[in-house]
Design a protein around this motif. Sequence first.
Motif, PDB file in Angstrom:
ATOM      1  N   THR A 246      54.564  58.925  -0.028  1.00 10.80           N
ATOM      2  CA  THR A 246      54.436  58.155   1.214  1.00 10.80           C
ATOM      3  C   THR A 246      52.972  57.990   1.585  1.00 10.80           C
ATOM      4  O   THR A 246      52.540  56.909   2.003  1.00 10.80           O
ATOM      5  CB  THR A 246      55.194  58.847   2.359  1.00 10.80           C
ATOM      6  N   ARG A 247      52.196  59.051   1.433  1.00 12.08           N
ATOM      7  CA  ARG A 247      50.766  58.972   1.727  1.00 12.08           C
ATOM      8  C   ARG A 247      50.086  57.931   0.848  1.00 12.08           C
ATOM      9  O   ARG A 247      49.225  57.169   1.313  1.00 12.08           O
ATOM     10  CB  ARG A 247      50.122  60.342   1.517  1.00 12.08           C
ATOM     11  N   GLY A 248      50.466  57.886  -0.427  1.00 13.47           N
ATOM     12  CA  GLY A 248      49.877  56.910  -1.329  1.00 13.47           C
ATOM     13  C   GLY A 248      50.236  55.485  -0.959  1.00 13.47           C
ATOM     14  O   GLY A 248      49.376  54.595  -0.984  1.00 13.47           O
ATOM     15  N   LEU A 249      51.500  55.254  -0.607  1.00 17.01           N
ATOM     16  CA  LEU A 249      51.919  53.916  -0.204  1.00 17.01           C
ATOM     17  C   LEU A 249      51.150  53.448   1.028  1.00 17.01           C
ATOM     18  O   LEU A 249      50.684  52.295   1.096  1.00 17.01           O
ATOM     19  CB  LEU A 249      53.423  53.908   0.103  1.00 17.01           C
ATOM     20  N   ILE A 250      51.008  54.331   2.014  1.00 13.41           N
ATOM     21  CA  ILE A 250      50.334  53.955   3.254  1.00 13.41           C
ATOM     22  C   ILE A 250      48.840  53.756   3.020  1.00 13.41           C
ATOM     23  O   ILE A 250      48.228  52.826   3.575  1.00 13.41           O
ATOM     24  CB  ILE A 250      50.609  55.006   4.336  1.00 13.41           C
ATOM     25  N   ALA A 251      48.236  54.597   2.178  1.00 15.23           N
ATOM     26  CA  ALA A 251      46.810  54.433   1.877  1.00 15.23           C
ATOM     27  C   ALA A 251      46.551  53.088   1.201  1.00 15.23           C
ATOM     28  O   ALA A 251      45.574  52.391   1.518  1.00 15.23           O
ATOM     29  CB  ALA A 251      46.332  55.575   0.993  1.00 15.23           C
ATOM     30  N   THR A 252      47.416  52.694   0.281  1.00 15.16           N
ATOM     31  CA  THR A 252      47.267  51.403  -0.384  1.00 15.16           C
ATOM     32  C   THR A 252      47.432  50.257   0.606  1.00 15.16           C
ATOM     33  O   THR A 252      46.667  49.286   0.593  1.00 15.16           O
ATOM     34  CB  THR A 252      48.280  51.269  -1.522  1.00 15.16           C
ATOM     35  N   ALA A 253      48.449  50.368   1.472  1.00 13.26           N
ATOM     36  CA  ALA A 253      48.682  49.320   2.474  1.00 13.26           C
ATOM     37  C   ALA A 253      47.499  49.201   3.427  1.00 13.26           C
ATOM     38  O   ALA A 253      47.090  48.092   3.786  1.00 13.26           O
ATOM     39  CB  ALA A 253      49.958  49.619   3.251  1.00 13.26           C
ATOM     40  N   ASN A 254      46.935  50.328   3.843  1.00  8.10           N
ATOM     41  CA  ASN A 254      45.784  50.294   4.750  1.00  8.10           C
ATOM     42  C   ASN A 254      44.565  49.665   4.079  1.00  8.10           C
ATOM     43  O   ASN A 254      43.808  48.918   4.713  1.00  8.10           O
ATOM     44  CB  ASN A 254      45.457  51.704   5.232  1.00  8.10           C
ATOM     45  N   ALA A 255      44.376  49.951   2.797  1.00  6.88           N
ATOM     46  CA  ALA A 255      43.252  49.361   2.073  1.00  6.88           C
ATOM     47  C   ALA A 255      43.413  47.849   1.940  1.00  6.88           C
ATOM     48  O   ALA A 255      42.444  47.094   2.077  1.00  6.88           O
ATOM     49  CB  ALA A 255      43.121  50.007   0.696  1.00  6.88           C
ATOM     50  N   LEU A 256      44.632  47.412   1.704  1.00  4.99           N
ATOM     51  CA  LEU A 256      44.891  45.976   1.625  1.00  4.99           C
ATOM     52  C   LEU A 256      44.639  45.299   2.970  1.00  4.99           C
ATOM     53  O   LEU A 256      44.022  44.231   3.047  1.00  4.99           O
ATOM     54  CB  LEU A 256      46.336  45.729   1.180  1.00  4.99           C
ATOM     55  N   ALA A 257      45.119  45.933   4.043  1.00  2.00           N
ATOM     56  CA  ALA A 257      44.943  45.362   5.380  1.00  2.00           C
ATOM     57  C   ALA A 257      43.473  45.276   5.761  1.00  2.00           C
ATOM     58  O   ALA A 257      43.053  44.349   6.472  1.00  2.00           O
ATOM     59  CB  ALA A 257      45.714  46.181   6.409  1.00  2.00           C
ATOM     60  N   ALA A 258      42.689  46.252   5.307  1.00  2.00           N
ATOM     61  CA  ALA A 258      41.266  46.278   5.630  1.00  2.00           C
ATOM     62  C   ALA A 258      40.428  45.461   4.655  1.00  2.00           C
ATOM     63  O   ALA A 258      39.200  45.409   4.782  1.00  2.00           O
ATOM     64  CB  ALA A 258      40.767  47.722   5.635  1.00  2.00           C
ATOM     65  N   ARG A 259      41.097  44.828   3.668  1.00  2.00           N
ATOM     66  CA  ARG A 259      40.400  44.043   2.640  1.00  2.00           C
ATOM     67  C   ARG A 259      39.317  44.878   1.951  1.00  2.00           C
ATOM     68  O   ARG A 259      38.183  44.424   1.733  1.00  2.00           O
ATOM     69  CB  ARG A 259      39.792  42.770   3.235  1.00  2.00           C
ATOM     70  N   ALA A 260      39.678  46.121   1.652  1.00  4.03           N
ATOM     71  CA  ALA A 260      38.724  47.030   1.019  1.00  4.03           C
ATOM     72  C   ALA A 260      38.361  46.536  -0.376  1.00  4.03           C
ATOM     73  O   ALA A 260      39.175  45.923  -1.078  1.00  4.03           O
ATOM     74  CB  ALA A 260      39.312  48.436   0.937  1.00  4.03           C
ATOM     75  N   GLU A 261      37.110  46.805  -0.783  1.00  2.00           N
ATOM     76  CA  GLU A 261      36.657  46.388  -2.097  1.00  2.00           C
ATOM     77  C   GLU A 261      37.383  47.139  -3.203  1.00  2.00           C
ATOM     78  O   GLU A 261      37.587  46.630  -4.298  1.00  2.00           O
ATOM     79  CB  GLU A 261      35.152  46.604  -2.230  1.00  2.00           C
ATOM     80  N   GLN A 262      37.785  48.386  -2.919  1.00  6.34           N
ATOM     81  CA  GLN A 262      38.506  49.191  -3.907  1.00  6.34           C
ATOM     82  C   GLN A 262      39.784  49.713  -3.273  1.00  6.34           C
ATOM     83  O   GLN A 262      39.740  50.379  -2.229  1.00  6.34           O
ATOM     84  CB  GLN A 262      37.651  50.361  -4.388  1.00  6.34           C
ATOM     85  N   LEU A 263      40.919  49.393  -3.887  1.00  5.33           N
ATOM     86  CA  LEU A 263      42.207  49.816  -3.353  1.00  5.33           C
ATOM     87  C   LEU A 263      42.461  51.288  -3.659  1.00  5.33           C
ATOM     88  O   LEU A 263      42.039  51.809  -4.698  1.00  5.33           O
ATOM     89  CB  LEU A 263      43.337  48.986  -3.950  1.00  5.33           C
ATOM     90  N   ALA A 264      43.167  51.948  -2.745  1.00  6.44           N
ATOM     91  CA  ALA A 264      43.654  53.304  -3.001  1.00  6.44           C
ATOM     92  C   ALA A 264      44.944  53.170  -3.799  1.00  6.44           C
ATOM     93  O   ALA A 264      45.943  52.670  -3.290  1.00  6.44           O
ATOM     94  CB  ALA A 264      43.901  54.029  -1.684  1.00  6.44           C
ATOM     95  N   GLU A 265      44.916  53.573  -5.049  1.00  8.41           N
ATOM     96  CA  GLU A 265      46.059  53.391  -5.923  1.00  8.41           C
ATOM     97  C   GLU A 265      46.753  54.713  -6.220  1.00  8.41           C
ATOM     98  O   GLU A 265      46.106  55.763  -6.275  1.00  8.41           O
ATOM     99  CB  GLU A 265      45.619  52.758  -7.243  1.00  8.41           C
TER     100      GLU A 265
END
Length: 314
Positions: A246-265
């Motif tokens: 769950t932590r991984g899914l949310i971290a990836t979603a937050n990175a996408l929402a923030a348009r981060a240069e590197q996604l948390a995968e």
Amino acid sequence: MSAPLLEVRNLRVQAGPLEVVRGVDLTLRPGETLGIIGESGSGKTVTCLALLRLLPEGLKAEADVLVWRGRDLASLPDREFRPYRGREMAMVFQDPVGSFNPAKSIGWHLRTALDRLGAKGPWRPRAKALLADVGIPRPEAVLERYPHQLSGGMLQRALIAMVVALEPGLIVADEPTTNLDNIVEQQILALFADLRKRLSAAFIFITHDIGIAAQISDRLAVMYAGDIVESGPAAEVLAAPRHPYTRGLIATANALAARAEQLAEIPGQLPAPGARPSGCVFRPRCTWAQDGCEAPQPLREVGPGRQIRCLLDA
């Protein structure tokens, strides 16, 4: 607290000797929305198809308990279960095209649904009202159209109108906005929110989008490789996830929402049903793996209404 509409205990789905879904427990009350999230292939859709006995050939479902409005349907023969499907429990599919007969008009589909309901009187005014209720302009004209003549968003609305016509107590929505643009997606989500206010039905909303899950769900169940690995009130699960997945899914979603240069995968990939690792099924991808993870993990209580299938916080 109201009595549950639906109680499911130890739901399993098998493809021959392989377990596709393992030991799923669900409880739903009137007016409640349960969001089910997880990667593609995690078992979300198969679980809900099993509830409605819509599994494709080659898959078999069993449950220790499947109680609907006080009646245990787990051992009910298919012939006796059939009246419950659609009339009591209905599903809005990800791709609405497959739910319509391409040779029949939208009006024919709605008339058929109303006939099944046993509605009295002329069907056309009721069908027009149903289309208007789901935000379709010029419903009289739409009744004469065929499925291929409607856009994806309009066809999804027409399918929702068919489901609402049957007045089911449970509506399962299987990623109903996946193929729609952002504006239409928000319109469909707003429609579900409105239906929830007007109906006493319970909803199961399947999605891989954390933002949609946060927007529409009262409770969340997180699925991985056929298991529920975490569940609880949606706001609590999203604000303080306990399972590494769950932590991984949310971290990836937050990175996408923030348009981060590197996604948390999340490293690695979902195992196939025939290649599940022993012990905790998430262990090969887990950065918190520790001694003891080689053993199977039960789903255990970690707080009021919160469950986790993990040694963390043990």
